[in-house]
Write an enzyme that holds these catalytic residues in place. Structure first.
Site, PDB file in Angstrom:
ATOM      1  N   GLU A   1      30.406  54.097  22.819  1.00 22.82           N
ATOM      2  CA  GLU A   1      30.812  53.361  24.035  1.00 22.82           C
ATOM      3  C   GLU A   1      29.613  53.308  24.968  1.00 22.82           C
ATOM      4  OE1 GLU A   1      33.575  51.591  25.450  1.00 22.82           O
ATOM      5  OE2 GLU A   1      31.997  51.357  26.953  1.00 22.82           O
TER       6      GLU A   1
ATOM      7  N   ALA B   1      32.371  56.018  31.384  1.00 27.36           N
ATOM      8  CA  ALA B   1      33.806  56.329  31.360  1.00 27.36           C
ATOM      9  C   ALA B   1      34.444  55.689  30.133  1.00 27.36           C
ATOM     10  CB  ALA B   1      34.466  55.808  32.620  1.00 27.36           C
TER      11      ALA B   1
ATOM     12  N   GLY C   1      47.128  32.400  36.119  1.00 26.70           N
ATOM     13  CA  GLY C   1      47.604  33.237  35.010  1.00 26.70           C
ATOM     14  C   GLY C   1      47.899  34.639  35.519  1.00 26.70           C
TER      15      GLY C   1
ATOM     16  N   LEU D   1      45.892  41.780  25.166  1.00 26.25           N
ATOM     17  CA  LEU D   1      46.738  42.781  25.809  1.00 26.25           C
ATOM     18  C   LEU D   1      46.363  44.158  25.286  1.00 26.25           C
ATOM     19  CD1 LEU D   1      50.197  40.993  25.476  1.00 26.25           C
ATOM     20  CD2 LEU D   1      48.937  41.389  27.606  1.00 26.25           C
TER      21      LEU D   1
ATOM     22  N   HIS E   1      75.642  52.538  33.740  1.00 21.54           N
ATOM     23  CA  HIS E   1      75.997  51.890  34.992  1.00 21.54           C
ATOM     24  C   HIS E   1      75.751  52.858  36.143  1.00 21.54           C
ATOM     25  CE1 HIS E   1      78.093  49.350  37.846  1.00 21.54           C
ATOM     26  NE2 HIS E   1      78.755  50.432  38.246  1.00 21.54           N
TER      27      HIS E   1
END
Ligand code: FAD
Length: 466
Positions: free
Chosen positions: A33, A37, A183, A320, A445
């Site tokens: 990476e 972070a 969007g 996503l 409920h």
């Protein structure tokens, strides 16, 4: 050179989840990476900081406008924006730091630097100080995600005219804000700053909001957000946007063909995202990308080069976090000889505005276009006891089921906590349930989930409370 069963490039929700699952399956794993972070776009500058700001700004707006109607008069309330941003930063830190902890726990080796595929089976990582590490890999998983895209004529200066990366960190509430793009990202971050007092105008190319979402939800959302004070200019083509002497200036052609200009302290460009593969060496490794820059994969996340796989925002499909996660898990399970699988029909899509908007499965427009016969049941939140108690009665749930088999094909909700409510519908679609299944299941409920049950009952015109 250290060699691993799997080298993952990118530690977003696709990459870090894949790395952890692979370690669980007994593989030796390294995750490369480039950012300090972990957690990718989602944890650093996407899902998590935007939700921290949405939650905090909701508390502010609710206390300012909603609480009084419920008998709570809040006086002397003021916005402490630095503290709100600090809350957001703390939430980000807790989440990204959590991934460090998970890597340690699962013995995933974290490699800080930019990864390049030198050849199948070999990743070269260059750190910020220029030092180079070579990693051998039985398999390489590309999970390099996406970055904000733009359109011709827009000059992003990363300050007055910026993307979501800036809009999660304005240090002052802008007096006026123009959002280019109606969007999910534009609506969420537009809502944040509108709640905090900015005059927000959303300029959208299409004649509707949220392309791809069910049209009925989109038009309900337009009415509700307009009533909240957000202005919308639909069917408008942006010609240019730039920082003109410290102010944002946006020029667009409106729906009548007339040129219009808007000025604002901040302009958020939210016209979508594009796959990120810069410097990855895909061409040298012979990995094919499509005409939109997405890494091409087969149904099992394999690229055309044996041993190189790809998942998440960098491949086709919805951008996503949870889609990336599911793909990461499925890809490494397939590598391990298991039956990894993603059911794309059961991936929910949520817009975290107020009310929330959530969808799973097919829209009515898609069913019509595909000629699939369907039945529809809908039920409004205004007839739900809990929604009334919450003073949050805007919206409805809609269940679409096959006309003859009754199998649930799509569920669409706009209303309080729609993002939580959609989970039931995702399970139902994944398990090929019928509307009858939801209609006959007892729902506690008084809860908002009764709206989903009533919508399922309404498919056969037997809703009780309408
Ligand atoms: C403002 C905003 C809000 C969002 N909200 C939501 C939401 O609420 N829900 C949701 O589901 N989705 C949301 N998204 C989308 C979500 O963030 C992405 O779909 C998700 O992060 C994709 O995951 P990924 O693992 O594929 O890629 P990313 O999260 O983009 O991660 C890719 C990582 O790879 C690293 N990388 C790239 N190239 C290299 C290289 N060569 N070497 C080393 N590292 C590299 C990058 O630094 C990055 O950390 C949001 C996005 C934005 C911008």
């Amino acid at each position: 050179m250290d060699t691993f069963d799997l080298v993952v490039i990118g530690a977003g929700p696709g990459g870090y989840v894949a790395a952890i699952r692979a370690a669980q399956l007994g593989m030796t794993v390294a995750c490369v990476e480039k950012e300090k972070a972990l957690g990718g776009t989602c944890l650093r500058v996407g899902c998590i900081p935007s939700k921290a700001l949405l939650e905090a700004s909701h508390v502010y707006a609710h206390n300012k406008h909603g609480a009084e109607k419920m008998g709570v008069r809040v006086t002397g309330m003021e916005l402490d924006l630095p503290a709100m941003l600090a809350h957001k930063d703390a939430v980000v830190k807790a989440n990204t730091g959590g991934v460090d902890g998970l890597f340690l726990k699962n013995k995933v080796k974290r490699v800080l630097g930019t990864g390049r595929i030198a050849a199948p089976g070999k990743v070269v990582v260059t750190a910020a100080d220029g030092s180079v590490t070579e990693l051998g890999a039985k398999n390489i998983l590309v999970a390099t995600g996406s970055v904000a895209s733009s359109i011709p004529g827009i000059e992003i200066d990363g300050d007055v005219v910026g993307t979501s990366d800036q809009a999660i960190d304005y240090h002052e509430v802008p007096r006026r804000m123009v959002v280019i793009g109606g969007g999910v990202i534009g609506l969420e971050l537009g809502s944040v700053w509108s709640r905090l007092g900015a005059e927000v105008t959303v300029v959208e190319y299409l004649p509707r909001l949220m392309a791809g979402m069910d049209e009925e939800l989109a038009s309900a959302a337009l009415k509700i957000f307009t009533a909240q004070g957000i202005k919308f200019r639909l069917g408008c083509r942006v010609q240019s946007a730039k920082n003109a002497g410290g102010k944002g200036r946006v020029v667009f052609i409106d729906a009548d063909g007339t040129e219009q200009t808007l000025e604002a302290e901040r302009v958020l460009v939210a016209v979508g995202r594009k796959p990120f593969t810069d410097g990855l060496g895909l061409q040298d490794a012979g990995v094919r990308v499509d005409n939109r820059g997405r890494v091409e994969i087969d149904d099992h996340f394999r690229t055309n080069v044996p041993g190189i796989w790809a998942i998440g925002d960098v491949v086709r499909g919805a951008m996503l976090a949870h889609k990336a996660e599911e793909e990461g898990v499925a890809a490494v399970e397939i590598m391990a000889g298991k039956a990894g699988h993603v059911n794309y029909d059961a991936i929910p899509n949520v817009v975290y505005t107020d009310p929330e908007i959530a969808s799973v499965g097919r829209t009515e427009e898609e069913l019509k276009a595909a000629g699939i016969p369907y039945k529809k049941g809908s039920f409004p939140f205004k007839f739900n006891g809990r929604a009334r108690a919450m003073n949050a009665t805007d919206g409805f749930a809609k269940v679409l089921a096959h006309a003859t088999t009754d199998r649930i094909l799509g569920v669409h909700i706009i209303g309080p906590q729609a993002g939580h409510l959609i989970a039931e519908a995702a399970v139902a679609i994944d398990m090929m349930a019928s509307s009858e299944d939801i209609a006959r299941t007892s729902h506690a409920h008084p809860t908002l989930s009764e709206v989903v049950k009533e919508a399922a009952l309404a498919v056969e015109k037997r809703a009780i409370h309408q």
